[in-house]
Scaffold this active site. Structure first.
Site, short mmCIF file in Angstrom:
data_model
loop_
_atom_site.label_atom_id
_atom_site.label_comp_id
_atom_site.label_asym_id
_atom_site.label_seq_id
_atom_site.Cartn_x
_atom_site.Cartn_y
_atom_site.Cartn_z
N LEU A 171 0.84 -1.21 0.00
CA LEU A 171 0.00 0.00 0.00
C LEU A 171 0.87 1.25 0.00
O LEU A 171 1.97 1.26 0.55
CB LEU A 171 -0.96 0.02 1.19
CG LEU A 171 -0.44 0.11 2.62
CD1 LEU A 171 -0.06 1.52 3.01
CD2 LEU A 171 -1.51 -0.41 3.55
N ASN A 228 10.13 -1.80 -4.49
CA ASN A 228 10.37 -0.43 -4.04
C ASN A 228 11.63 0.16 -4.67
O ASN A 228 11.67 1.34 -4.98
CB ASN A 228 10.45 -0.39 -2.51
CG ASN A 228 9.05 -0.31 -1.90
OD1 ASN A 228 8.08 -0.01 -2.59
ND2 ASN A 228 8.93 -0.59 -0.62
N CYS A 280 9.68 3.78 3.34
CA CYS A 280 10.09 2.54 2.67
C CYS A 280 11.25 2.66 1.69
O CYS A 280 12.18 1.85 1.74
CB CYS A 280 8.90 1.95 1.92
SG CYS A 280 7.75 1.12 3.00
N PHE A 281 11.18 3.63 0.77
CA PHE A 281 12.11 3.59 -0.36
C PHE A 281 13.58 3.56 0.06
O PHE A 281 14.34 2.69 -0.35
CB PHE A 281 11.86 4.77 -1.31
CG PHE A 281 10.65 4.59 -2.20
CD1 PHE A 281 9.95 3.40 -2.19
CD2 PHE A 281 10.22 5.61 -3.03
CE1 PHE A 281 8.83 3.21 -3.00
CE2 PHE A 281 9.12 5.43 -3.85
CZ PHE A 281 8.43 4.24 -3.84
N LYS A 343 4.47 13.36 1.07
CA LYS A 343 3.62 13.39 -0.12
C LYS A 343 2.26 13.90 0.34
O LYS A 343 2.04 14.04 1.55
CB LYS A 343 3.52 12.00 -0.76
CG LYS A 343 2.87 10.99 0.16
CD LYS A 343 2.93 9.58 -0.38
CE LYS A 343 1.82 9.31 -1.36
NZ LYS A 343 1.61 7.88 -1.61
C1 UDX Z 1 5.82 3.19 -1.26
C2 UDX Z 1 5.38 2.17 -2.32
O1 UDX Z 1 4.71 2.87 -3.39
C3 UDX Z 1 4.46 1.13 -1.71
O2 UDX Z 1 4.14 0.12 -2.66
C4 UDX Z 1 5.17 0.48 -0.52
O3 UDX Z 1 4.33 -0.44 0.13
C5 UDX Z 1 5.61 1.55 0.49
O4 UDX Z 1 6.44 2.52 -0.18
P1 UDX Z 1 4.74 5.32 -0.11
O5 UDX Z 1 6.11 5.58 0.41
O6 UDX Z 1 3.59 5.37 0.84
O7 UDX Z 1 4.67 3.89 -0.83
O8 UDX Z 1 4.41 6.41 -1.25
P2 UDX Z 1 4.75 6.58 -2.80
O9 UDX Z 1 3.53 7.04 -3.49
O10 UDX Z 1 5.42 5.40 -3.38
O11 UDX Z 1 5.76 7.82 -2.79
C6 UDX Z 1 7.05 7.74 -2.23
C7 UDX Z 1 7.80 9.03 -2.48
O12 UDX Z 1 8.11 9.18 -3.86
C8 UDX Z 1 7.04 10.29 -2.07
O13 UDX Z 1 7.93 11.19 -1.46
C9 UDX Z 1 6.53 10.83 -3.38
O14 UDX Z 1 6.32 12.22 -3.37
C10 UDX Z 1 7.66 10.46 -4.32
N1 UDX Z 1 7.24 10.33 -5.72
C11 UDX Z 1 6.35 9.38 -6.09
C12 UDX Z 1 7.79 11.19 -6.67
O15 UDX Z 1 8.61 12.06 -6.36
N2 UDX Z 1 7.41 11.03 -7.99
C13 UDX Z 1 6.52 10.07 -8.39
O16 UDX Z 1 6.24 9.99 -9.61
C14 UDX Z 1 5.97 9.23 -7.42
#
Ligand code: UDX
Ligand code: ADP
Length: 472
Positions: A171, A228, A280-281, A343
Site C-alpha cells: 500500500l 520499491n 520505505c524507499f 507526499k
Molecule cells: C511506497 C510504495 O509505493 C508502496 O508500494 C510500498 O508499500 C511503500 O512505499 P509510499 O512511500 O507510501 O509507498 O508512497 P509513494 O507514493 O510510493 O511515494 C514515495 C515518495 O516518492 C514520495 O515522497 C513521493 O512524493 C515520491 N514520488 C512518487 C515522486 O517524487 N514522484 C513520483 O512519480 C511518485
C-alpha cells in the site's frame, strides 16, 4: 486448543501504525465473521485509535474514518492487552516499525529489527495452540528465519506450534484504502500449504484469486525490496532529467509525457519532485545494498546505492537554488514552506524532503513559516529537532521557524514561497494577492509542478520551476 485446519476466527495485528491500522480496518470490513484486534506498545496511540472523534485518529488516510466508523467495536478492536490478544489469535500479523539502524553493525544501512524481535518474543511467550505468524512490515530478506528461530525456542513448551509466512504490504500512503481494496497483487511467501491457504482464504473475500501470488519466503521478502527499489529508481531517473531540462531548455513534464507514453515504460512514477521520502524507499534500497555487499556483490550494491545518492543530490540542489535566487543570503528573510509531509494526503513526515531542506535553510539563517494541512506542529518540532520560535515577528529571527495554519499568513511579508508537497490546497492560490503581500523581489519555487506558471508570472512574481528550461 486451536486446530491447524480450522478457519481463522481471531486475528491479532502487532503494530497500530500506517500499515497495521488501515490493513486491519479493511480485513475487518471484508470479513465480518473474523475478530480483528490491533495491539501496540504505545498506549497513547491505541487511545487515539479508540477516540470517538474520528478526526483524532493517529494517522490521516483518505476514507479511513468511514471504514473505522463501520467496523470499530463491531469486529475491529484496538487494545493494549497484547498478551490476551496474542493468546486468542489463530493468525498474527507483525506490522511493527523497522527503521534504519542508527548505530552498530550495518548502521545507516541495515534495518533495526529490535521491534520485530520483541514481537516474536511476545508471540513465543503468549501464543497458544497453532498460530500462523505473518510478517507484514518491510523487512530484510531472511527475517522470517529469525522469527522462526525465536518461535522455535518455545516449541518445547506445552502444545505450541507456528508457521511463518511473508505477506508484504504494497500500500502507498494517501491511497492506502484503494490499494488494499484493489491490489495489483497479493504476495504470500511460505512453505506450509495449510497456512498459505488460510491466509489466501481471507484475501479471496475481495481479491480475485488470480491476483494472489504464492512464492517461497525469500522470494516474497526480496520482491518487496525490489519493487520499491524499481519505483524509487524511476523517481531518481526523472529527477536527473529535471536537472538536464533546466540546463538545456527542455521541460521535464513534456519529456516525462513523451517517454511515459511508450507502453514499455509507462507513465507512472515519472513525476519529478524534491526527492522521494517515506518510510520505505530509502530503507528498502539500503537493505538491498546491505544484502548485495553481504553476498559479495559490491558492483550491484553500488548500482542501487546510486538511486539514493541522486535523491540526496536532488534535495541539496533545490536548497542551493533557493539560496542562490535570493541573492545568496537568507538571513532576515522570511520563507514560506508549503507542505511538510513526504507526499500529499498523509500526515506522515518520515524521510520527508522538507526536513533536510528546512534544516539547511535554518542553518543558513532563514526564518521559516511552515504550513501543512495535516502535519502537526509538534511533529515538525521533532523532525527539525528545534522548538518553534517564540518571537515570530521580531526581525524574522535568524534560524527560527513557526507553524502557520493559514497559507496566506505564512506567505505574508515573505521573500520566497517554496512548494514542497503536492497538496490540492496549493494548486490554485491567489497569485495577485500573494504578489501584494510578499516583499519584492519575491520568488516562488515550485518543486512539484502543481501551479500555473502563467498566472504566477502575470502577477509580477519571479518563478523557479523544477525541470523548466525557461528558468535560465
Ligand atoms: C511506497 C510504495 O509505493 C508502496 O508500494 C510500498 O508499500 C511503500 O512505499 P509510499 O512511500 O507510501 O509507498 O508512497 P509513494 O507514493 O510510493 O511515494 C514515495 C515518495 O516518492 C514520495 O515522497 C513521493 O512524493 C515520491 N514520488 C512518487 C515522486 O517524487 N514522484 C513520483 O512519480 C511518485
Ligand atoms: P508502519 O509504517 O510500518 O506501520 P509505524 O511506525 O507507523 O510503522 O507503526 C508501527 C507500530 O508498531 C508503532 O506504533 C509501534 O509502537 C508498534 N510496535 C513496535 N514494536 C511493538 C511491539 N513489540 N509490540 C507492539 N507494538 C509494537
Amino acid at each position: 486448543m486451536k486446530n491447524l485446519k480450522s478457519k481463522i476466527k481471531n486475528i491479532c495485528c502487532i503494530g497500530a501504525g500506517y500499515v497495521g491500522g488501515p490493513t486491519m480496518s479493511v480485513i475487518a470490513d471484508k470479513c465480518p465473521d473474523i475478530m480483528v484486534t490491533v495491539v501496540d506498545i504505545n498506549t497513547e496511540k491505541i487511545n487515539c485509535w479508540n477516540e470517538e472523534d474520528l478526526k483524532k485518529l493517529p494517522i490521516y488516510e483518505p476514507n479511513l474514518e468511514d471504514v473505522i466508523s463501520r467496523v470499530r467495536n463491531r469486529n475491529l478492536f484496538f487494545s493494549n492487552d497484547i498478551e490476551n490478544s496474542i493468546k486468542k489469535a489463530d493468525l498474527i500479523f507483525i506490522s511493527v516499525n523497522t527503521p534504519i539502524k542508527e548505530k552498530g553493525i550495518g548502521s545507516g544501512k541495515a534495518s533495526n529489527l529490535k521491534w520485530v524481535e520483541s514481537s516474536a518474543r511476545q508471540i513465543s511467550s503468549y501464543a497458544e495452540g497453532h498460530t500462523i505468524v505473518v510478517e507484514k512490515s518491510t523487512l530484510p530478506v531472511r527475517t522470517a528465519e529469525t522469527i522462526k528461530n525465536i518461535l522455535a525456542s518455545s516449541f518445547k513448551d506445552n502444545n505450541k506450534s507456528f508457521s511463518v509466512l511473508s505477506n508484504p504490504e504494497f500500500l502507498s500512503e494517501g491511497n492506502a484504502l484503494d490499494d488494499l481494496l484493489n491490489p495489483d497483487r497479493v504476495l504470500i511467501g511460505g512453505e506450509d500449504y495449510d497456512s498459505i491457504n488460510a491466509l489466501k482464504e481471507i484475501y479471496t473475500r475481495w481479491v480475485d484469486s488470480k491476483k494472489i501470488i504464492c512464492t517461497n519466503v525469500w522470494s516474497s521478502e526480496l520482491s518487496k525490496l525490489v519493487a520499491n527499489a524499481f519505483l524509487a529508481q524511476r523517481i531518481s531517473s526523472i529527477n536527473t532529467v529535471s536537472a538536464i531540462c533546466e540546463a538545456s531548455g527542455a521541460e521535464v513534464n513534456e519529456v516525462a509525457k513523451a517517454v511515459g507514453t511508450d507502453k514499455r515504460i509507462g507513465s507512472k512514477f515519472l513525476n519529478p519532485g524534491p526527492g522521494f521520502g517515506g518510510s520505505c524507499f530509502k530503507k528498502d534500497i539500503l537493505n538491498l545494498v546491505y544484502l548485495c555487499n553481504h553476498f559479495g556483490l559490491p558492483e550491484v550494491a553500488e548500482y542501487w546505492e546510486q538511486v539514493i545518492k541522486m535523491n540526496t543530490w536532488q534535495q541539496e540542489r533545490i536548497y542551493k537554488v533557493v539560496v542562490s535566487r535570493l541573492f545568496g543570503n537568507v538571513v532576515n528573510k522570511k520563507l514560506a514552506i508549503l507542505g511538510f509531509s513526504f507526499k500529499s494526503n498523509t500526515n506522515d513526515t518520515r524521510e520527508s524532503p522538507a526536513i533536510e531542506l528546512c534544516k539547511n535553510l535554518l542553518n543558513e539563517g532563514a526564518f521559516l513559516a511552515i504550513n501543512d494541512p495535516k502535519v502537526k506542529k509538534n511533529q515538525i518540532e521533532k523532525d527539525l529537532n528545534l522548538n518553534e520560535s517564540p518571537d515570530q515577528d521580531i526581525n524574522f529571527s535568524e534560524g527560527g521557524w513557526y507553524y502557520e495554519e493559514s497559507v496566506y499568513n505564512a506567505i505574508d511579508k515573505s521573500d520566497g514561497v517554496i512548494i514542497l508537497t503536492e497538496w490540492n490546497e496549493y494548486r490554485n492560490l491567489d497569485w495577485d494577492k500573494i504578489s501584494r503581500i510578499t516583499r519584492k523581489p519575491a520568488w516562488i519555487f515550485d518543486t512539484r509542478l502543481i501551479i500555473d506558471p502563467i498566472k504566477v508570472k502575470e502577477a509580477g512574481l519571479n518563478l523557479w520551476r523544477l525541470g523548466d528550461g525557461n528558468n535560465r
